[in-house]
Design a protein around this motif. Structure first.
Motif, PDB file in Angstrom:
ATOM      1  N   ALA A  43      -4.548  16.599  27.282  1.00  0.00           N
ATOM      2  CA  ALA A  43      -3.725  15.818  26.351  1.00  0.00           C
ATOM      3  C   ALA A  43      -3.225  16.654  25.172  1.00  0.00           C
ATOM      4  CB  ALA A  43      -4.528  14.624  25.833  1.00  0.00           C
ATOM      5  N   LEU A  44      -3.752  17.859  25.008  1.00  0.00           N
ATOM      6  CA  LEU A  44      -3.279  18.710  23.914  1.00  0.00           C
ATOM      7  C   LEU A  44      -1.816  19.073  24.156  1.00  0.00           C
ATOM      8  CD1 LEU A  44      -6.419  21.030  23.588  1.00  0.00           C
ATOM      9  CD2 LEU A  44      -5.680  19.247  21.972  1.00  0.00           C
ATOM     10  N   PRO A  45      -0.981  19.017  23.128  1.00  0.00           N
ATOM     11  CA  PRO A  45       0.460  19.209  23.334  1.00  0.00           C
ATOM     12  C   PRO A  45       0.862  20.598  23.819  1.00  0.00           C
ATOM     13  CG  PRO A  45      -0.060  19.113  20.992  1.00  0.00           C
ATOM     14  CD  PRO A  45      -1.315  18.754  21.734  1.00  0.00           C
ATOM     15  N   PHE A  46       0.029  21.588  23.643  1.00  0.00           N
ATOM     16  CA  PHE A  46       0.369  22.951  24.036  1.00  0.00           C
ATOM     17  C   PHE A  46      -0.218  23.342  25.396  1.00  0.00           C
ATOM     18  CE2 PHE A  46      -3.319  22.941  21.250  1.00  0.00           C
ATOM     19  CZ  PHE A  46      -4.263  23.599  22.023  1.00  0.00           C
ATOM     20  N   SER A  84      -0.003  23.150  29.235  1.00  0.00           N
ATOM     21  CA  SER A  84       1.001  22.743  30.221  1.00  0.00           C
ATOM     22  C   SER A  84       0.369  22.127  31.460  1.00  0.00           C
ATOM     23  CB  SER A  84       1.902  23.916  30.612  1.00  0.00           C
ATOM     24  OG  SER A  84       1.153  24.937  31.243  1.00  0.00           O
ATOM     25  N   HIS A  85      -0.809  22.570  31.838  1.00  0.00           N
ATOM     26  CA  HIS A  85      -1.531  21.939  32.931  1.00  0.00           C
ATOM     27  C   HIS A  85      -3.010  22.258  32.810  1.00  0.00           C
ATOM     28  CE1 HIS A  85       0.351  25.652  34.429  1.00  0.00           C
ATOM     29  NE2 HIS A  85      -0.674  25.813  35.229  1.00  0.00           N
ATOM     30  N   ARG A 127      -9.194  15.317  27.833  1.00  0.00           N
ATOM     31  CA  ARG A 127      -8.971  15.632  26.411  1.00  0.00           C
ATOM     32  C   ARG A 127      -8.174  16.924  26.243  1.00  0.00           C
ATOM     33  NH1 ARG A 127     -14.888  14.377  23.722  1.00  0.00           N
ATOM     34  NH2 ARG A 127     -14.891  12.153  24.182  1.00  0.00           N
ATOM     35  N   GLN A 142      -8.497  26.004  19.573  1.00  0.00           N
ATOM     36  CA  GLN A 142      -8.388  24.533  19.511  1.00  0.00           C
ATOM     37  C   GLN A 142      -9.014  23.898  20.751  1.00  0.00           C
ATOM     38  OE1 GLN A 142      -4.692  22.601  18.239  1.00  0.00           O
ATOM     39  NE2 GLN A 142      -4.024  24.608  17.471  1.00  0.00           N
TER      40      GLN A 142
END
Length: 167
Positions: free
Chosen positions: A96-99, A101-102, A93, A135
């Protein structure tokens, strides 16, 4: 993933790795240019890279940006203490957050290091990064027992293995 063997690493693979290990050419058709340098077609270059990936010899091909040069100076490895039985699901989860990077799972080092979930965030300033950290904390919810952020203070080596002419 298969373990690479010496047999899966031929002279053409070696030449391609040497020619690209410092980065692909910054042109519209980098595989074509590599091929021209080595006497191969663009399709042969792509086929060799795909075969090296399939064999496990090559993990991935990707851009390695210099975040500082791009103005992203607040680079923070967020570290989270979550239940071990939930870490993989929560990691998916968070990853999968767009911000982010890994994101990955790491072993705890008790009693001093309780964190088992790591996620990297990048922002222009620390103040801009804090809402991103919050977030992640919202995604983790009550599963989050503790967290911290390890802020980068300088750029470290961002290269993979380098092979020389005799290797």
């Amino acid at each position: 993933m298969p373990t690479p063997t010496t047999a899966s690493f031929d002279a053409t693979d070696r030449a391609l790795i040497r020619a690209s290990q410092a980065g692909l050419p910054l042109v519209a058709a980098p595989y074509k240019q590599l091929g021209e340098m080595l006497g191969l077609s663009e399709q042969e270059v792509i086929a060799h890279f795909e075969a090296m990936q399939a064999s496990g010899l090559l993990r991935r091909i990707g851009a390695v940006p210099n975040h500082y040069a791009l103005g992203w100076r607040a680079n923070g490895m967020t570290v989270w203490d979550v239940a071990d039985e939930q870490v993989e699901m929560l990691g998916e989860r968070v990853g999968a957050l767009p911000f982010v990077s890994h994101c990955y799972k790491r072993p705890r080092r008790l009693p001093h290091w309780p964190y088992n979930l790591f996620a990297m965030v990048h922002a222009r300033t620390v103040a801009d990064a804090h809402p991103l950290v919050m977030q992640i904390q919202e995604v983790l919810g009550s599963a989050c027992r503790a967290h911290d952020v390890l802020w980068s203070t300088r750029i470290l080596k961002k290269t993979g293995l380098r092979i020389g002419p005799g290797d």
